[in-house]
Scaffold this motif. Structure first.
Motif, PDB file in Angstrom:
ATOM      1  N   PHE A 800     -29.888  15.972 -37.489  1.00  0.00           N
ATOM      2  CA  PHE A 800     -30.190  16.503 -38.817  1.00  0.00           C
ATOM      3  C   PHE A 800     -28.965  16.312 -39.710  1.00  0.00           C
ATOM      4  N   VAL A 801     -29.194  15.677 -40.844  1.00  0.00           N
ATOM      5  CA  VAL A 801     -28.119  15.452 -41.818  1.00  0.00           C
ATOM      6  C   VAL A 801     -28.558  16.022 -43.165  1.00  0.00           C
ATOM      7  N   VAL A 802     -27.700  16.813 -43.763  1.00  0.00           N
ATOM      8  CA  VAL A 802     -28.002  17.413 -45.065  1.00  0.00           C
ATOM      9  C   VAL A 802     -27.548  16.450 -46.160  1.00  0.00           C
ATOM     10  N   VAL A 803     -28.483  16.044 -47.023  1.00  0.00           N
ATOM     11  CA  VAL A 803     -28.174  15.120 -48.131  1.00  0.00           C
ATOM     12  C   VAL A 803     -28.781  15.674 -49.425  1.00  0.00           C
ATOM     13  N   GLU A 804     -28.122  15.356 -50.504  1.00  0.00           N
ATOM     14  CA  GLU A 804     -28.644  15.813 -51.791  1.00  0.00           C
ATOM     15  C   GLU A 804     -29.886  15.030 -52.187  1.00  0.00           C
ATOM     16  N   ASN A 805     -29.881  13.715 -51.918  1.00  0.00           N
ATOM     17  CA  ASN A 805     -31.018  12.859 -52.244  1.00  0.00           C
ATOM     18  C   ASN A 805     -31.223  11.883 -51.089  1.00  0.00           C
ATOM     19  N   ASP A 806     -32.439  11.825 -50.596  1.00  0.00           N
ATOM     20  CA  ASP A 806     -32.738  10.921 -49.477  1.00  0.00           C
ATOM     21  C   ASP A 806     -33.020   9.532 -50.038  1.00  0.00           C
ATOM     22  N   MET A 829     -33.444  13.693 -42.399  1.00  0.00           N
ATOM     23  CA  MET A 829     -32.684  14.037 -43.589  1.00  0.00           C
ATOM     24  C   MET A 829     -33.213  15.360 -44.144  1.00  0.00           C
ATOM     25  N   VAL A 830     -32.302  16.307 -44.352  1.00  0.00           N
ATOM     26  CA  VAL A 830     -32.691  17.648 -44.787  1.00  0.00           C
ATOM     27  C   VAL A 830     -32.099  17.910 -46.168  1.00  0.00           C
TER      28      VAL A 830
END
Length: 910
Positions: A800-806, A829-830
């Protein structure tokens, strides 16, 4: 128990079992058990007239024990000579020479004696390095290789002696029929003599066996006297044979009645000394055996019978308990017997090759009688040799059976065979049982049919004796100090290999069956065998090999592509940490695993004794829980300083922990999870536990009673929060990875179906253009755990990776990494919470910390974990930065608490 007391009790145990060192040697023992050693003291004359010093008393007791026992000549040399001669000397010389020819016969003798001499060298080395008690070869193997090898080979050797005894009695009966049976060679009337036939032969064999039984029941003394008389009779017979070869003129012999391959009117010639006769006999002429019509002989089948003439070397070792000085008598007496019999065989084969026609050798195995100046002397020699060999193997079988019964390797099944009678303590039940089994074997009826079976059993016994000597030599055991020095590891190894090769060369089917039986017995004893106090060479061999390869394992040559987790797990009490210990056992993946524990006490005699006792308890815990872990317990003034010691000293050579694992710091009362181990142990049924002699439940109860109780109040916490954080700092200082684990009291592999995921939550994937080291370590640990079979079959890895925009770029980079590293995982992508500005792909909580928002950041990541990983079995994430200032320990622990609160079991990694 103090160390002195331990060594004293250990020496006492050894003297009662295998007596690796004699009691006289204890006076020079380095163990320090001074008070337990009998010595000759000053002031001896002050003792009363009716008292003796301990040493003098021991000497007197030994002399009384040896009184009536056998010397080297009577107890070893003569029985070995007679057992080696057995039926071959008078009844199968012609068979071997006629079938194989002179050159192959001599080759068989040389090969047979080569293997036998190598085995004698091994026997001599073992018997002169330790006191050999009753049971001979069984005793040697069991004390060297352990009860599994000893018991399996001992039982096979017992059967070998039984079959050998039966074959010698059948040989006796065969000679009886050919000499005084109907139309026998000693009778002038063809219709006179004892009736012969299958059941008559069985009757005669039963009578002879009963005579052997009588001698065995009377004991070793009568056996020795009988052996001496028989040996004299055999020597007189041999002398008459040699005299006859030198002076007997040409003559003829008749075809025995049982030979149906040629006409009874055929003339069988004795040519006296003739070069032409020798030339004819020099080559081979394999044909049918007239005692077993329809069977075409070959080199292998003839050698199987010939080798029986070399297999009597254990006759002395079998009755080692009846010898005055086994360590001297066995090597010297056996070698002397081998030398005597080898010379006799070569002389007789050579004389026969020069004087006897091939027809005579092939068609009358009793040819020596027809060429003898005094024919009855051959009959006396045949009867004497076969009777003596039958006696020797029967008494040897009973002694081996008694030794097996004494050691209780086969539960209580053999216990009745330990009973003895009379002042000489003769093993009456063992003798009677051996007699009964030999009696049943007599039904086989044919000597040449039994001989290959006997050869197989003896070869496997000899092979394992050589293996035992080889193992002792290779292990470099300090207590293996044989006074007999004419041996080397290569002679033992080659002897063992030669025995195996000969087995499969002679008869592959019999060889395979024999080894299969031994393996089955070995497995049975491995599962059901009792614990034995004498030890075995396996531990010494393991020590030797581990030491050798540890010296080759250079920590400076380690490479990242061969990296694996080598974990030092600090445990306060196995009661509360069982689930954590079990999980870490899966995480190590073939790496070093050390369970560390600090006893916060100063070093003194009392705490050292407690340390020793607690270490044994932990080792028992590791044993019954099936953990592949080492145990390192240390005494220290504080838990922090003890952990420092373990960080620096745990492991050995190139095997050092590279990761420190600890539970989460909390003042909450610990939960007892050791009941999970009890549930695991109780899953095994009572029947299965009985069959495999599983004592795990008993050991579990002992562990429960000996482990300290869990703390019952928060004030009993023996570690401050500053010491805890200091331990983490120390690990980083010495270059160790860190794993802090939380909520593993809730860990349960049985919930894999409901929690089928291993989740990875990196807090920074990339640092500039490189992947973050902590992220790579987290990913590697998740992958290593997933390689464990039960994890691999029930779980999947999710990242799980936290991104602002996928935008897809981050996903492509991660998937390329997974493909390159061959890790099977899915990337998710979270999106971060509303108004959050942090991205775990490139940013980290270091940025948040610099802005004074670290707690908020950890809280947000924790919320995402709870939302997306509630169905995970375990979560791997990064450890927040460890403060350099220990005064900030409370802040650091609060960050850990916020990051990991209310999640599945979580591992925070640095």
């Amino acid at each position: 128990m103090t160390s002195d007391g331990y060594h004293a009790r250990e020496m006492e145990c050894k003297s009662e079992t295998d007596s690796v060192v004699g009691w006289e040697q204890l006076s020079s023992s380095p163990t320090g058990a001074h008070n337990s050693i009998p010595t000759l003291v000053d002031g001896e004359d002050d003792l009363g007239d009716d008292q003796q010093p301990l040493l003098s008393q021991k000497i007197a007791d030994r002399k009384r024990a040896n009184k009536g026992k056998l010397s080297m000549i009577l107890g070893v040399t003569l029985p070995c000579c007679l057992s080696i001669f057995s039926v071959i000397l008078f009844l199968r010389l012609g068979f071997v020479l006629g079938q194989a020819g002179y050159w192959q016969t001599i080759l068989m003798v040389v090969v047979g004696y080569f293997v036998v001499i190598l085995t004698v060298l091994s026997i001599s080395a073992i018997s002169t390095s330790a006191t050999v008690e009753g049971g001979g070869v069984y005793f040697m193997i069991s004390r060297a290789l352990g009860p599994e090898f000893g018991g399996s080979v001992g039982l096979i050797f017992f059967v070998a002696n039984v079959f050998a005894s039966a074959s010698y009695i059948i040989g006796f009966v065969e000679a009886l029929g050919s000499n005084v049976g109907t139309g026998g060679s000693l009778l002038h009337c063809k219709e006179c003599g004892l009736p012969v036939g299958q059941w008559y032969n069985f009757l005669y064999g039963t009578a002879v066996l009963f005579l052997c039984l009588f001698v065995c029941l009377v004991g070793a003394g009568l056996f020795a006297k009988t052996t001496f008389i028989i040996f004299c009779a055999v020597m007189v017979s041999l002398a008459s044979v040699l005299f006859s070869f030198g002076f007997e003129d040409e003559t003829t012999a008749r075809v025995p009645k049982e030979n149906n391959l040629i006409s009874n009117a055929t003339v069988l010639n004795y040519t006296s000394w003739s070069w032409n006769t020798f030339k004819i006999n020099f080559g081979t002429h394999y044909t049918e055996d007239y005692t077993n019509p329809g069977t075409l002989m070959s080199f292998q089948s003839v050698f199987a019978i010939m080798f029986n003439g070399c297999t009597g070397i254990m006759a002395g070792a079998n009755i080692s308990g009846d010898l005055k000085n086994p360590s001297v008598a066995i090597p010297q007496g056996t070698l002397l017997a081998c030398g005597i019999t080898f010379i006799v065989y070569v002389i007789l084969f050579t004389f026969s090759a020069f004087t006897c026609s091939r027809d005579l050798l092939l068609n009358n195995y009793n040819y020596l009688q027809y060429i003898n100046a005094l024919p009855p002397m051959i009959t006396v020699g045949v009867f004497a040799a076969t009777l003596s060999a039958a006696l020797s193997t029967l008494i040897g079988a009973s002694r081996v059976l008694q030794a097996l019964a004494k050691d209780r390797l086969f539960s209580g099944i053999l216990h009745p065979f330990t009973w003895t009678v009379g002042k000489n303590k003769e093993p009456l039940p063992a003798v009677l049982f051996s007699w009964f089994i030999v009696q049943m074997t007599l039904f086989l009826g044919r000597l040449n049919s039994i001989a290959p079976i006997v050869t197989m059993f003896f070869l496997v016994s000899y092979g394992v004796v050589n293996l035992a000597c080889f193992a002792l030599k290779v292990a470099s055991a300090p207590n293996f100090r044989p006074t007999f020095q004419v041996y080397a590891r290569y002679t033992s190894a080659f002897g063992a290999l030669s025995c195996v090769v000969l087995m499969f060369f002679i008869q592959p089917a019999y060889a395979g069956a024999t080894i299969a039986v031994m393996v089955l017995l070995f497995v049975y004893l491995l599962i059901r065998g009792p614990a034995t106090p004498w030890g075995d060479v396996s531990q010494a061999l393991i020590y030797h090999q581990v030491r050798k390869y540890l010296l080759r394992l250079d920590i400076r040559k380690s490479h990242v592509k061969f990296w694996r987790p080598e974990i030092l797990l600090m445990v306060s009490n196995p009661r509360s940490a069982f689930n954590l210990i079990r999980f870490t056992n899966d995480l190590k993946k073939g790496g070093l695993y050390v369970l560390g524990h600090v006893i916060p006490q100063p070093f003194n005699a009392e705490t050292a004794q407690y340390h020793s006792e607690l270490r044994d308890t932990w080792l028992t815990f590791v044993e019954i829980s099936k953990m592949k872990a080492f145990v390192e317990l240390t005494l220290s003034s504080s838990i922090k300083s003890g952990t420092q010691s373990l960080l620096l000293t745990a492991g050995l050579g190139g095997m050092k922990p590279n990761t420190l694992a600890m539970g989460f710091y909390s003042n909450d009362l610990p939960v007892d999870t050791l009941e999970n181990l009890a549930k695991k142990l109780y899953k095994r049924s009572k029947a299965v536990r009985y069959i495999i002699r599983d004592q795990s439940l008993e050991k579990y109860e002992r562990v429960i009673s000996e482990l300290p109780e869990l703390r019952t109040t928060p004030t009993e916490q023996g570690l401050t929060h500053m010491e805890y954080v200091g331990m983490v700092q120390d690990a980083i200082t010495v270059g160790k990875n860190i794993c802090i684990m939380r909520y593993f009291e809730n860990f349960d592999k049985n919930l894999f179906d409901d929690r089928p995921y291993i989740d990875v939550w990196p807090l920074r994937v990339r640092y500039y253009e490189e992947f973050d080291n902590t992220f790579m370590l987290v990913l590697q640990l998740a992958c290593v755990l997933h390689m464990k079979q039960d994890w691999k079959s029930h779980t999947k890895i999710r990242i799980f990776v936290v991104v602002e925009n996928d935008m897809g770029v981050e996903r492509e980079i991660l998937e390329a990494l997974l493909k390159e590293t061959r890790i099977s995982a899915t990337v998710h992508m979270v999106m971060p919470p509303t108004n959050s500005r942090y991205c775990t792909f490139t940013e980290s909580f270091t940025t948040a910390a610099s802005m004074g928002q670290s707690l908020q950041y950890h809280r947000e990541i924790n919320g995402l974990m709870q939302e997306h990983s509630s169905n995970a079995s375990v979560i791997f994430t990064s450890l927040p930065p460890v403060p350099a200032d220990v005064s900030k320990a409370a802040i650091f622990l609060n960050e850990l608490d916020v990051l990991s609160a209310n999640t599945p079991p979580v591992v925070m990694v640095y």
